[in-house]
Design a protein around this motif. Structure first.
Motif, PDB file in Angstrom:
ATOM      1  N   GLU A 274       1.440  -5.600   6.134  1.00 38.02           N
ATOM      2  CA  GLU A 274       2.234  -5.115   5.361  1.00 38.02           C
ATOM      3  C   GLU A 274       3.115  -5.523   5.058  1.00 38.02           C
ATOM      4  O   GLU A 274       4.178  -6.053   5.322  1.00 38.02           O
TER       5      GLU A 274
ATOM      6  N   ARG B 211       3.499  -2.589   0.791  1.00 32.52           N
ATOM      7  CA  ARG B 211       2.439  -2.429   0.469  1.00 32.52           C
ATOM      8  C   ARG B 211       1.821  -3.657   1.911  1.00 32.52           C
ATOM      9  O   ARG B 211       2.058  -4.445   2.796  1.00 32.52           O
TER      10      ARG B 211
ATOM     11  N   GLU C  66      -4.870  -6.556  -1.910  1.00 37.76           N
ATOM     12  CA  GLU C  66      -4.033  -5.930  -2.043  1.00 37.76           C
ATOM     13  C   GLU C  66      -4.246  -4.520  -1.807  1.00 37.76           C
ATOM     14  O   GLU C  66      -5.097  -4.291  -2.224  1.00 37.76           O
TER      15      GLU C  66
ATOM     16  N   LYS D 279      -3.994  -1.112  -1.814  1.00 45.01           N
ATOM     17  CA  LYS D 279      -3.332   0.064  -2.926  1.00 45.01           C
ATOM     18  C   LYS D 279      -4.287  -0.226  -4.334  1.00 45.01           C
ATOM     19  O   LYS D 279      -4.869   0.474  -5.109  1.00 45.01           O
TER      20      LYS D 279
END
Length: 95
Positions: free
Chosen positions: A27, A31, A50, A52
């Motif tokens: 992280e 993110r 990434e 998300k």
């Protein structure tokens, strides 16, 4: 995204590929990134996403330059320009 991702990967760009043979996650600035580091034709290749947004990245770390893509954007920068993070990225998991 380059300004966020590139410094985060700086910790891993200089680490031997054998240390990251399995998928790992970290992280950085809220993110979460999943990535693997492999050795291909004498180059270290950092590939991941990434989590998300699902935006992929693939960076080839050479002797003097890092080249690749983040999403659909081409990136290229000198390895000497990679600066360590002021705060170490946190590894969330390793499989």
């Amino acid at each position: 995204m380059k300004k966020i991702l590139v410094p985060a990967l700086a910790l891993f760009a200089l680490t031997p590929a054998a240390a990251h043979a399995q998928e790992q996650r970290f992280e950085h600035q809220g993110r979460v990134y999943a990535y693997t580091v492999t050795e291909v034709d004498g180059y270290r290749v950092i590939s991941g996403v990434e989590e998300k947004t699902g935006k992929p990245f693939k960076l080839r770390v050479g002797e003097h330059r890092v080249r690749g893509t983040i999403g659909s954007q081409q990136v290229s920068f000198a390895l000497r320009d990679v600066k360590p993070l002021t705060k170490a990225a946190t590894t969330l998991a390793a499989r």
